[in-house]
Design a protein around this motif. Structure first.
Motif, PDB file in Angstrom:
ATOM      1  N   ARG A   1      78.281  46.569-105.009  1.00 32.62           N
ATOM      2  CA  ARG A   1      78.511  45.948-103.702  1.00 32.62           C
ATOM      3  C   ARG A   1      79.057  47.036-102.774  1.00 32.62           C
ATOM      4  O   ARG A   1      79.966  47.776-103.142  1.00 32.62           O
ATOM      5  CB  ARG A   1      79.510  44.800-103.831  1.00 32.62           C
ATOM      6  N   PHE A   2      78.496  47.084-101.569  1.00 31.92           N
ATOM      7  CA  PHE A   2      78.933  48.099-100.611  1.00 31.92           C
ATOM      8  C   PHE A   2      78.766  47.582 -99.189  1.00 31.92           C
ATOM      9  O   PHE A   2      78.141  46.551 -98.954  1.00 31.92           O
ATOM     10  CB  PHE A   2      78.168  49.413-100.803  1.00 31.92           C
ATOM     11  N   GLN A   3      79.347  48.300 -98.264  1.00 31.06           N
ATOM     12  CA  GLN A   3      79.289  47.930 -96.847  1.00 31.06           C
ATOM     13  C   GLN A   3      78.882  49.155 -96.048  1.00 31.06           C
ATOM     14  O   GLN A   3      79.385  50.255 -96.280  1.00 31.06           O
ATOM     15  CB  GLN A   3      80.668  47.451 -96.387  1.00 31.06           C
ATOM     16  N   ILE A   4      77.972  48.950 -95.094  1.00 30.53           N
ATOM     17  CA  ILE A   4      77.604  50.039 -94.179  1.00 30.53           C
ATOM     18  C   ILE A   4      78.104  49.683 -92.781  1.00 30.53           C
ATOM     19  O   ILE A   4      78.126  48.516 -92.405  1.00 30.53           O
ATOM     20  CB  ILE A   4      76.081  50.315 -94.169  1.00 30.53           C
ATOM     21  N   THR A   5      78.501  50.688 -92.031  1.00 31.31           N
ATOM     22  CA  THR A   5      78.970  50.489 -90.656  1.00 31.31           C
ATOM     23  C   THR A   5      78.347  51.538 -89.756  1.00 31.31           C
ATOM     24  O   THR A   5      78.019  52.634 -90.194  1.00 31.31           O
ATOM     25  CB  THR A   5      80.503  50.588 -90.550  1.00 31.31           C
ATOM     26  N   GLY A   6      78.207  51.182 -88.489  1.00 27.99           N
ATOM     27  CA  GLY A   6      77.740  52.130 -87.485  1.00 27.99           C
ATOM     28  C   GLY A   6      76.248  52.190 -87.300  1.00 27.99           C
ATOM     29  O   GLY A   6      75.757  53.117 -86.683  1.00 27.99           O
ATOM     30  N   ALA A   7      75.509  51.243 -87.805  1.00 31.42           N
ATOM     31  CA  ALA A   7      74.052  51.308 -87.728  1.00 31.42           C
ATOM     32  C   ALA A   7      73.475  50.073 -87.053  1.00 31.42           C
ATOM     33  O   ALA A   7      72.450  49.559 -87.457  1.00 31.42           O
ATOM     34  CB  ALA A   7      73.468  51.466 -89.115  1.00 31.42           C
ATOM     35  N   GLN A   8      74.114  49.603 -86.035  1.00 30.40           N
ATOM     36  CA  GLN A   8      73.678  48.384 -85.360  1.00 30.40           C
ATOM     37  C   GLN A   8      72.310  48.581 -84.721  1.00 30.40           C
ATOM     38  O   GLN A   8      72.091  49.506 -83.938  1.00 30.40           O
ATOM     39  CB  GLN A   8      74.700  48.003 -84.300  1.00 30.40           C
ATOM     40  N   GLY A   9      71.355  47.724 -85.080  1.00 30.16           N
ATOM     41  CA  GLY A   9      70.021  47.760 -84.494  1.00 30.16           C
ATOM     42  C   GLY A   9      69.125  48.869 -85.020  1.00 30.16           C
ATOM     43  O   GLY A   9      68.096  49.156 -84.432  1.00 30.16           O
ATOM     44  N   LYS A  10      69.495  49.497 -86.155  1.00 28.09           N
ATOM     45  CA  LYS A  10      68.689  50.587 -86.706  1.00 28.09           C
ATOM     46  C   LYS A  10      68.471  50.362 -88.198  1.00 28.09           C
ATOM     47  O   LYS A  10      69.350  49.874 -88.899  1.00 28.09           O
ATOM     48  CB  LYS A  10      69.394  51.927 -86.497  1.00 28.09           C
ATOM     49  N   ASP A  11      67.280  50.737 -88.675  1.00 27.33           N
ATOM     50  CA  ASP A  11      67.003  50.677 -90.105  1.00 27.33           C
ATOM     51  C   ASP A  11      67.805  51.774 -90.811  1.00 27.33           C
ATOM     52  O   ASP A  11      67.939  52.884 -90.296  1.00 27.33           O
ATOM     53  CB  ASP A  11      65.520  50.880 -90.379  1.00 27.33           C
ATOM     54  N   VAL A  12      68.313  51.452 -91.994  1.00 32.62           N
ATOM     55  CA  VAL A  12      69.139  52.385 -92.760  1.00 32.62           C
ATOM     56  C   VAL A  12      68.590  52.487 -94.173  1.00 32.62           C
ATOM     57  O   VAL A  12      68.071  51.508 -94.722  1.00 32.62           O
ATOM     58  CB  VAL A  12      70.609  51.911 -92.794  1.00 32.62           C
ATOM     59  N   VAL A  13      68.714  53.666 -94.766  1.00 29.59           N
ATOM     60  CA  VAL A  13      68.333  53.887 -96.154  1.00 29.59           C
ATOM     61  C   VAL A  13      69.553  54.436 -96.887  1.00 29.59           C
ATOM     62  O   VAL A  13      70.237  55.329 -96.375  1.00 29.59           O
ATOM     63  CB  VAL A  13      67.159  54.889 -96.259  1.00 29.59           C
ATOM     64  N   CYS A  14      69.842  53.890 -98.071  1.00 22.60           N
ATOM     65  CA  CYS A  14      70.981  54.336 -98.873  1.00 22.60           C
ATOM     66  C   CYS A  14      70.519  54.674-100.291  1.00 22.60           C
ATOM     67  O   CYS A  14      69.600  54.049-100.821  1.00 22.60           O
ATOM     68  CB  CYS A  14      72.059  53.256 -98.964  1.00 22.60           C
ATOM     69  N   ILE A  15      71.183  55.642-100.899  1.00 34.27           N
ATOM     70  CA  ILE A  15      71.000  55.964-102.311  1.00 34.27           C
ATOM     71  C   ILE A  15      72.210  55.405-103.052  1.00 34.27           C
ATOM     72  O   ILE A  15      73.341  55.776-102.767  1.00 34.27           O
ATOM     73  CB  ILE A  15      70.911  57.490-102.547  1.00 34.27           C
ATOM     74  N   VAL A  16      71.961  54.502-104.004  1.00 28.79           N
ATOM     75  CA  VAL A  16      73.023  53.882-104.791  1.00 28.79           C
ATOM     76  C   VAL A  16      72.853  54.374-106.230  1.00 28.79           C
ATOM     77  O   VAL A  16      71.736  54.401-106.758  1.00 28.79           O
ATOM     78  CB  VAL A  16      72.937  52.345-104.711  1.00 28.79           C
ATOM     79  N   GLU A  17      73.965  54.774-106.857  1.00 29.43           N
ATOM     80  CA  GLU A  17      73.914  55.376-108.189  1.00 29.43           C
ATOM     81  C   GLU A  17      74.783  54.622-109.186  1.00 29.43           C
ATOM     82  O   GLU A  17      75.787  54.017-108.821  1.00 29.43           O
ATOM     83  CB  GLU A  17      74.401  56.821-108.146  1.00 29.43           C
ATOM     84  N   ALA A  18      74.386  54.714-110.456  1.00 29.19           N
ATOM     85  CA  ALA A  18      75.198  54.247-111.580  1.00 29.19           C
ATOM     86  C   ALA A  18      75.579  55.479-112.389  1.00 29.19           C
ATOM     87  O   ALA A  18      74.734  56.340-112.655  1.00 29.19           O
ATOM     88  CB  ALA A  18      74.409  53.262-112.433  1.00 29.19           C
ATOM     89  N   LEU A  19      76.857  55.564-112.760  1.00 28.92           N
ATOM     90  CA  LEU A  19      77.356  56.730-113.492  1.00 28.92           C
ATOM     91  C   LEU A  19      77.923  56.310-114.839  1.00 28.92           C
ATOM     92  O   LEU A  19      78.438  55.200-114.993  1.00 28.92           O
ATOM     93  CB  LEU A  19      78.458  57.430-112.683  1.00 28.92           C
ATOM     94  N   ASP A  20      77.870  57.244-115.811  1.00 24.97           N
ATOM     95  CA  ASP A  20      78.482  56.976-117.111  1.00 24.97           C
ATOM     96  C   ASP A  20      79.912  57.506-117.120  1.00 24.97           C
ATOM     97  O   ASP A  20      80.429  57.954-116.101  1.00 24.97           O
ATOM     98  CB  ASP A  20      77.636  57.566-118.246  1.00 24.97           C
ATOM     99  N   GLU A  21      80.557  57.452-118.293  1.00 23.36           N
ATOM    100  CA  GLU A  21      81.970  57.838-118.352  1.00 23.36           C
ATOM    101  C   GLU A  21      82.207  59.324-118.095  1.00 23.36           C
ATOM    102  O   GLU A  21      83.323  59.730-117.766  1.00 23.36           O
ATOM    103  CB  GLU A  21      82.580  57.427-119.688  1.00 23.36           C
ATOM    104  N   GLU A  22      81.193  60.155-118.208  1.00 29.35           N
ATOM    105  CA  GLU A  22      81.318  61.585-117.907  1.00 29.35           C
ATOM    106  C   GLU A  22      80.808  61.904-116.507  1.00 29.35           C
ATOM    107  O   GLU A  22      80.555  63.051-116.174  1.00 29.35           O
ATOM    108  CB  GLU A  22      80.554  62.402-118.949  1.00 29.35           C
ATOM    109  N   PHE A  23      80.629  60.882-115.682  1.00 31.80           N
ATOM    110  CA  PHE A  23      80.160  60.978-114.293  1.00 31.80           C
ATOM    111  C   PHE A  23      78.732  61.518-114.189  1.00 31.80           C
ATOM    112  O   PHE A  23      78.345  62.084-113.168  1.00 31.80           O
ATOM    113  CB  PHE A  23      81.111  61.812-113.424  1.00 31.80           C
ATOM    114  N   GLY A  24      77.967  61.344-115.225  1.00 26.38           N
ATOM    115  CA  GLY A  24      76.553  61.681-115.178  1.00 26.38           C
ATOM    116  C   GLY A  24      75.771  60.500-114.616  1.00 26.38           C
ATOM    117  O   GLY A  24      76.092  59.334-114.872  1.00 26.38           O
ATOM    118  N   VAL A  25      74.720  60.780-113.863  1.00 25.03           N
ATOM    119  CA  VAL A  25      73.902  59.724-113.263  1.00 25.03           C
ATOM    120  C   VAL A  25      73.005  59.130-114.348  1.00 25.03           C
ATOM    121  O   VAL A  25      72.220  59.837-114.970  1.00 25.03           O
ATOM    122  CB  VAL A  25      73.057  60.283-112.094  1.00 25.03           C
TER     123      VAL A  25
END
Length: 128
Positions: free
Chosen positions: A65-89
């Motif tokens: 779950r996340f929130q984006i701000t500052g993009a009113q009226g514009k299409d946005v693209v985000c990269i969302v990641e899952a990490l393991d206990e060693e911070f590897g993707v």
């Protein structure tokens, strides 16, 4: 030659030329204005993303779950990641967000993983 002209010639005084100073002032004003506009244009296309939380669904997926701000009226693209206990993707997803009417949008994304994740987060977002 008049006396003031003779004195000016004798002591090396010349008339001040204002044209180069006027041109230099105009150029400086244009440069400062252009730099200022560049900063304003860049901030208008800036998107901030804040992580609101994550839920480990099972060993092969995580909800972020996340929130984006500052993009009113514009299409946005985000990269969302899952990490393991060693911070590897261990999984990632490109989330395309259509333009919205509000300044802030709360969103959620399910990320498939190749191994068990211990966290999920937003890596980056930009205006499409």
């Amino acid at each position: 030659m008049t006396t003031p002209e003779q004195l000016d010639e004798r002591y090396g005084r010349t008339r001040r030329r204002r044209t180069p100073w006027i041109i230099a002032g105009i150029v400086a004003i244009l440069l400062v204005g252009g730099y200022g506009w560049g900063i304003v244009a860049q901030s208008m296309n800036q998107v901030d993303a804040d992580d609101l939380g994550y839920t480990l669904v099972d060993e092969h997926s995580v909800d972020v779950r996340f929130q984006i701000t500052g993009a009113q009226g514009k299409d946005v693209v985000c990269i969302v990641e899952a990490l393991d206990e060693e911070f590897g993707v261990v999984g990632w997803k490109v989330v395309e967000i259509p333009a919205g009417d509000s300044h802030a949008q709360a969103l959620a994304a399910t990320i498939p993983t190749v191994a068990e994740a211990t966290t999920g987060l937003v890596n980056t977002c930009w205006v499409a």
